[in-house]
Design an enzyme around this catalytic site. Structure first.
Site, PDB file in Angstrom:
ATOM      1  N   THR A 178      -7.100  -2.800  12.139  1.00  0.00           N
ATOM      2  CA  THR A 178      -7.817  -3.281  13.323  1.00  0.00           C
ATOM      3  C   THR A 178      -6.988  -4.316  14.073  1.00  0.00           C
ATOM      4  OG1 THR A 178      -9.919  -2.848  12.248  1.00  0.00           O
ATOM      5  CG2 THR A 178      -9.954  -4.358  14.128  1.00  0.00           C
TER       6      THR A 178
ATOM      7  N   SER B  81      -4.954  -4.927   5.121  1.00  0.00           N
ATOM      8  CA  SER B  81      -6.047  -5.230   6.065  1.00  0.00           C
ATOM      9  C   SER B  81      -5.531  -5.322   7.493  1.00  0.00           C
ATOM     10  CB  SER B  81      -6.735  -6.550   5.688  1.00  0.00           C
ATOM     11  OG  SER B  81      -7.129  -6.542   4.351  1.00  0.00           O
TER      12      SER B  81
ATOM     13  N   GLY C 195     -13.647   3.497   8.963  1.00  0.00           N
ATOM     14  CA  GLY C 195     -14.283   3.493  10.274  1.00  0.00           C
ATOM     15  C   GLY C 195     -13.316   3.130  11.381  1.00  0.00           C
TER      16      GLY C 195
ATOM     17  N   GLY D 175     -11.461   6.090   5.868  1.00  0.00           N
ATOM     18  CA  GLY D 175     -12.885   6.055   5.535  1.00  0.00           C
ATOM     19  C   GLY D 175     -13.472   4.715   5.927  1.00  0.00           C
TER      20      GLY D 175
ATOM     21  N   ALA E  73      -9.898 -10.198  16.812  1.00  0.00           N
ATOM     22  CA  ALA E  73     -10.331  -9.717  15.490  1.00  0.00           C
ATOM     23  C   ALA E  73      -9.191  -9.815  14.482  1.00  0.00           C
ATOM     24  CB  ALA E  73     -10.775  -8.256  15.593  1.00  0.00           C
TER      25      ALA E  73
ATOM     26  N   GLU F 299      -9.525  -5.982   2.651  1.00  0.00           N
ATOM     27  CA  GLU F 299      -9.304  -6.389   1.263  1.00  0.00           C
ATOM     28  C   GLU F 299     -10.101  -7.623   0.841  1.00  0.00           C
ATOM     29  OE1 GLU F 299      -5.371  -5.727   2.546  1.00  0.00           O
ATOM     30  OE2 GLU F 299      -4.735  -5.135   0.529  1.00  0.00           O
TER      31      GLU F 299
END
Ligand SMILES: Cc1cc2nc3c(=O)[nH]c(=O)nc-3n(C[C@H](O)[C@H](O)[C@H](O)COP(=O)(O)OP(=O)(O)OC[C@H]3O[C@@H](n4cnc5c(N)ncnc54)[C@H](O)[C@@H]3O)c2cc1C
Lengths: 757, 321
Positions: free
Chosen positions: A533, A530, A491, A489, A715, A720
């Site tokens: 990405t 986290s 993205g 959720g 990135a 979190e």
């Protein structure tokens, strides 16, 4: 791109504050880092979520929506006793209810599943499962089961479980060996201090309360098992199931297309998964086992409570000379040692830090990681004490933080790949108006007092290997990127599409990202810490560049120009310095069924560098001194996560974390009955998460930055971090408004009024 | 949920006849009843829908200048009705503070008055709870932040209704229709036995219906207020609430919610002092103290006394200065 020597190397990855050593394969090549000046078309923009239409039209199917032909439903019967032994279990009447297909109770499941033991060790523990044609039949049958439990004395608090004559919660002992971590000499640091303060803070048990509960649908086809599961880790779930059921990983497929939140509680297979799989096998039909809301709130993980006794020593100018923490953490019946201490070692430059964490087991449902586990709790103590220190010293709390800024990772004495915390301080102070004069008190309502507070945050967000992705270009020019990660959720699907589009030089709408299926995509790790990405992004970029290189190779044959004279832009191949172009589809159309494929993997992180996301939040609150009610008026948040792939999605992460932090500060608290150990508020009405009416004005952003040293996309993670500083900033604002600290969360009217005396 | 038969009665007589059958229950919006059935906290085999019956969803003017509200009037309609807002703003505000938009759109006035306690020992099925077939009140020595500070029987429940508190401050009377006809009682009497009755909080017989709630013309207008203190900004029951009215004739009613098993009207001597008026801060403080002098908070809810006194002071300031 640079060719690198391939082969296996040893590297380290930080997950949820723990450092893990891994042997991983080096990628075949490392793309050139996307630096500040990288020409990117999609990365850094905010296209809407690629799956937004599915979500808003209701076409998106979540695990709880899965309907397989002949699907049966399983529900749990749960213990209302905190500790005891099942002496009698009779499901005769339950089996007789028309429509009941199977009952599994004590002794019925293979030992490896750990399902339905006859020893009860917490209230809410599953005792049995009923499988039926429908939920209402299963519901009725559950109530027809006769169970007798000989109850035993239990311990549901740290104090009770640590008492000398405490009942045995776990055979290995109620208390674990304390974890003591030290640097420098804290006694010397305290002796050198000109000011010391000591505080005690208490934080509650908080529940993840994801909109979508835990659940699985299991279906067998011969000896092959498919599981739809609401999970943060499809591969981990697959491996758990294979191990526990004693079948090969290749026999298990785990699918998770859409998900309504995880927040750390959905990191592998659970009782519901094994129950669905076993019943589906026994009945030879698909079985759905999705927790009901009370089951979700009672027994699907939690952030454990803490008691933190904090001592800070400082010079008059605010320089920290010592940080000491003694913490008690009752974990529940199970859980890992995700305690509050690590933040105390990482956030500020201080030579002398000593932390002791005592973890205990209690007769209550087990803990699970919950968004920034340990750090969110630790921030209440450390940042609370920093604010108290600022008051004592008469130094502005933001200035106190600036003076103790850590230039290097103070825990392991290594450089950061990037750390723009000071920039966050500056930008947040500016947008909040931190130094602006305070508005005059409301004369008509003198009982309404306002206050403001600040708190900072750090969190390891490097991600790391292993993570794999593949790219393939179909002969109509459409692109499929596959990676065995998952979008909770957050993205992730959109962010990975943006990265792939830029790496390929493709139009965003040509890129489809396939996630959440262990049979369709190569391995990627859990979406925790986290990491998604920062771990999967580089693998996706590499896969797309690998495929793009092959495409250019083919195009150079067709266009009769060298490949290095070609560029790609928006799904077109362009011959540099000419007006000759071909679309991807024109090239692949000519190639027919020749397949253009790319393979990407995540390389190791730079050695001896700390990769963190940092940030600061400021809160303004209004407290009614007569009723003790706190309202948060606004939150300003500035974080540094390196490059922002999609600013809108990043802001969504920030806002979500802030609201979860606001709930932690003001409302959320699992309550157990002292006399019975039974959860009293396992519903979304009694366990109070914030409503829209509680949402403050939120001004949240990520500072402009690129961290090309962290990985080649620039990135870091962001999931979190935003939760960490919200609650301590709110608590500081309340203390500022009242002139007295409220040292126990949540800041309910009764605690506020008690603090006012 | 156990299977139930659902009936939409054609008229009041049919509804009453159906309610006379064994295990039958009235259902309004179902916002409480369906949850109770699902959680096995109550039993019913027949549900009789009381919406759509004549008179049940209307607001009508009465001869004395008051209003009669139908028993199945939706909470949202009470909050929005122009006549109610003009004459009884305290009630409209109380209705507007109920739960969420969805609950207000579904919930009815009768259902709101007949809803069961939110006590978490009751809702979680604590076996020792009086209202669950036990003989005591686990909240007394347990987690009792949300419970009563006033002793009114073995159980320390508080009545969850916001409208009831406003109705009590407006001298509302409740009209119950049963097989033997219509009886009317003061809203306070409806909840008199809430802390003693094991089966219900409102004194409504299983075969009776709340057909009307009548607001007297004498209490229309004047000065009215409703204040509700809750933890969250919305979607919460009152920790403490306070409805107050000063009628055109000068009489004052001050009623607290969240402190007792039903709406709790402060001592009439306090109301009379407020009615006399010209109160200064000191006398307001003294009256707020006096109003709460005999409450007996439990270990976890003395804070409610502080909040109640704050709300009383605010109400008195609005009504008595
Ligand atoms: C999450 C939640 C939050 C809430 N918050 C609030 C709040 O803040 N303030 C507040 O006041 N209320 C609150 N409520 C209560 C809500 O207002 C009531 O559930 C609602 O008003 C009940 O109306 P209903 O028509 O749905 O009743 P139903 O659920 O249909 O019925 C409830 C009971 O009333 C009986 N009944 C229904 N109609 C009649 C009648 N005409 N005569 C006699 N008996 C009848 C039923 O038999 C049943 O016993 C909340 C409820 C929930 C679930």
């Amino acid at each position: 791109m640079a060719e690198v020597k391939s082969g296996f190397i040893t590297t380290t990855v930080e997950v949820e504050g723990r450092t893990e050593t891994r042997v991983v394969e080096r990628p075949a090549f490392e793309p050139t880092p996307w630096g500040t000046d990288a020409a990117l078309t999609h990365v850094g923009q905010s296209p809407p979520r690629v799956d937004a239409p599915e979500k808003v039209t209701g076409r998106a199917r979540y695990t709880a929506d899965i309907q397989r032909p002949r699907q049966a439903v399983a529900l749990f019967l749960r213990s209302t006793v905190a500790k005891g032994t099942i002496t009698h279990f009779d499901a005769t009447a339950a089996r007789a209810v028309p429509g009941v297909l199977a009952v599994m109770g004590p002794g019925d499941a293979p030992a490896k599943t750990r399902l339905f033991p006859s020893a009860i060790s917490y209230a809410g523990q599953p005792i049995a499962a009923v499988c039926a044609e429908s939920e209402s039949v299963a519901w009725r049958a559950l109530r027809a089961i006769v169970v007798q439990i000989d109850s035993l004395p239990f311990a549901a608090t740290f104090e009770a479980t640590a008492a000398p004559d405490a009942p045995k919660v776990r055979s290995a002992g109620n208390l674990a060996e304390p974890i003591v971590v030290s640097r420098g000499d804290v006694a010397a640091g305290l002796a050198a201090a000109e000011v010391t303060i000591t505080r005690e803070y208490r934080t509650p048990v908080a529940l993840h309360s994801a909109m979508e509960p835990h659940g699985a649908v299991a279906e067998w086809e011969g000896d092959r098992l498919t599981i739809w599961e609401s999970t943060q880790g499809i591969f981990r779930t697959r491996n758990d199931v294979a191990r526990v059921l004693g079948i090969a990983q290749s026999q298990v497929r785990v699918i998770k297309e859409y998900m309504g939140g995880g927040f750390g509680a959905k990191n592998g297979a659970g009782a519901h998964t094994f129950t669905a799989a076993l019943l589906a096998k026994q009945l030879q039909r698909p079985v759905r086992c999705v927790l009901e809301r009370d089951g979700e709130q009672m027994d699907s993980g939690n952030r454990p409570a803490t008691t933190q006794r904090v001592t800070l020593g400082a010079r008059r100018d605010g320089t920290l000379t010592a940080i000491r923490l003694d913490a008690d953490v009752p974990l529940g019946i199970s859980g890992w040692e995700g305690g509050p201490a690590q933040l105390y070692h990482e956030l500020y430059a201080c030579a002398n830090v000593h932390t002791t964490e005592r973890f205990a087991h209690i007769n209550a449902s087990g803990m699970q990681a919950f968004r920034a586990p340990g750090y969110a709790e630790g921030a209440i103590g450390l940042e609370g004490a920093m604010n108290a220190l600022a008051t004592t010293l008469g130094i502005d709390p933001l200035e106190l933080r600036r003076r103790n800024f850590a230039e290097r990772d103070p825990r392991l004495d290594r450089a950061f790949t990037g750390n723009a915390l000071r920039q966050c301080y500056d930008e947040a102070a500016e947008r909040f108006g931190w130094t602006a004069p305070r508005p005059a008190p409301d004369r008509a309502h003198p009982e309404r007092v306002r206050g403001r507070g600040v708190a900072a945050q750090t969190w390891p967000t490097g991600g790391g290997p292993p993570a794999y992705a593949t790219a393939r270009l179909n002969n109509d020019g459409s692109i499929e990127i596959a990676s065995g990660t998952q979008d909770l959720g957050t993205g992730a699907r959109t962010v990975l599409a943006q990265i792939a589009a830029d790496a390929f030089g493709a139009a965003l709408h040509d890129v489809r990202v396939v996630l959440g299926d262990t049979e369709r995509a190569p391995y990627a790790g859990n979406s925790w810490g986290s990491m998604t990405t920062a771990s999967v992004g580089p693998a996706v970029r590499m896969a797309a560049e690998d495929a793009r290189a092959k495409l250019l190779d083919a195009a150079s044959q067709l266009l009769n120009v060298p490949a290095d004279a070609l560029e790609t832009r928006e799904s077109r191949i362009i011959v540099r310095d000419s007006d000759r172009t071909m679309t991807f589809a024109e090239v692949t159309g000519k190639l027919g069924n020749v397949m253009i494929q790319g393979r990407g993997s995540r390389g190791p992180n730079p050695s001896d560098r700390a990769i963190v996301t940092v940030g600061v939040q400021m809160a303004e609150v209004e407290v009614d001194r007569m009723t003790g009610v706190v309202r948060v008026l606004r939150i300003v948040a500035a974080h540094d996560c390196g490059r922002v792939i999609n600013p809108t999605l990043a802001r969504s992460q920030l806002e979500g974390g802030i609201l979860q932090g606001l709930g932690y500060a003001l409302f959320e608290e699992r309550r157990l009955d002292g006399a019975t150990g039974v959860p009293l508020n396992p519903s979304l009405h009694d366990y109070k998460i914030p409503t829209m009416a509680d949402c403050p004005a939120i001004d949240a952003w990520c500072v402009q930055n690129v961290d090309a040293d962290a990985n080649h996309t620039g990135a870091r993670g962001l999931a979190e971090p935003p939760l960490i500083p919200t609650a301590p900033a709110i608590a500081a604002a309340v203390a500022d408004a009242l002139g007295v600290e409220v040292s126990e969360l949540p800041l309910t009217p009764w605690r506020v009024l008690a603090a006012l005396g | 949920m156990h299977p139930v038969r659902y009936h939409r009665a054609a008229n009041l007589a049919e509804a009453l006849a159906l309610l006379g059958t064994p295990d039958a229950r009235a259902i309004g919006g179902g916002t409480d009843l369906l949850v109770l059935l699902k959680e096995d906290l109550t039993r019913a085999s027949t549900l009789v829908d009381v919406r759509g019956l004549a008179l049940s969803e209307t607001v009508t003017a009465t001869d004395d200048g008051g209003l009669a509200l139908g028993g199945a009037l939706r909470i949202a309609d009470i909050a929005n009705d122009a006549a109610i807002r003009a004459a009884y703003p305290a009630l409209a505000e109380a209705a507007a503070s109920v739960g969420t938009v969805a609950l207000r759109n579904m919930g009815t006035l009768g259902g709101n008055l007949a809803q069961r306690t939110r006590c978490w020992y009751f809702r979680r099925g604590a076996p020792t709870c009086l209202k669950r077939g036990g003989s005591g009140c686990p909240a007394r020595s347990g987690a009792n932040e949300y419970h009563a500070i006033v002793e009114s029987g073995p159980c320390r429940t508080v009545h969850p209704s916001d409208p009831a508190v406003a109705l009590a401050a407006l001298d509302a009377r409740v009209e119950l229709t049963g097989p033997a006809g219509v009886r009317t009682l003061d809203i306070a009497a409806l909840f008199a036995d809430a802390a003693r009755d094991a089966t219900r909080e409102a004194a409504i017989a299983p075969d009776e219906l709340i057909t009307r709630v009548v607001l007297p013309g004498a209490r229309a207008g004047g000065v009215q207020r409703y204040e509700k203190v809750m933890q969250r900004g919305a979607y919460d029951f009152a920790l403490v609430s306070c409805a107050a009215s000063r009628a055109e004739d000068g009489t004052v009613r001050i009623v607290l919610g969240g402190v007792a098993a039903g709406p709790w009207q402060v001592n009439s001597s306090v109301e009379e002092d407020v009615a006399i008026g010209a109160l200064d801060d000191e006398s307001i403080d003294a009256l707020a103290e006096r109003a709460m002098y005999d409450v007996e908070p439990l270990a976890g809810n003395a804070y409610k006394v502080t909040i109640a006194q704050a709300l009383l002071r605010r109400a008195m300031r609005a009504l008595g200065t």
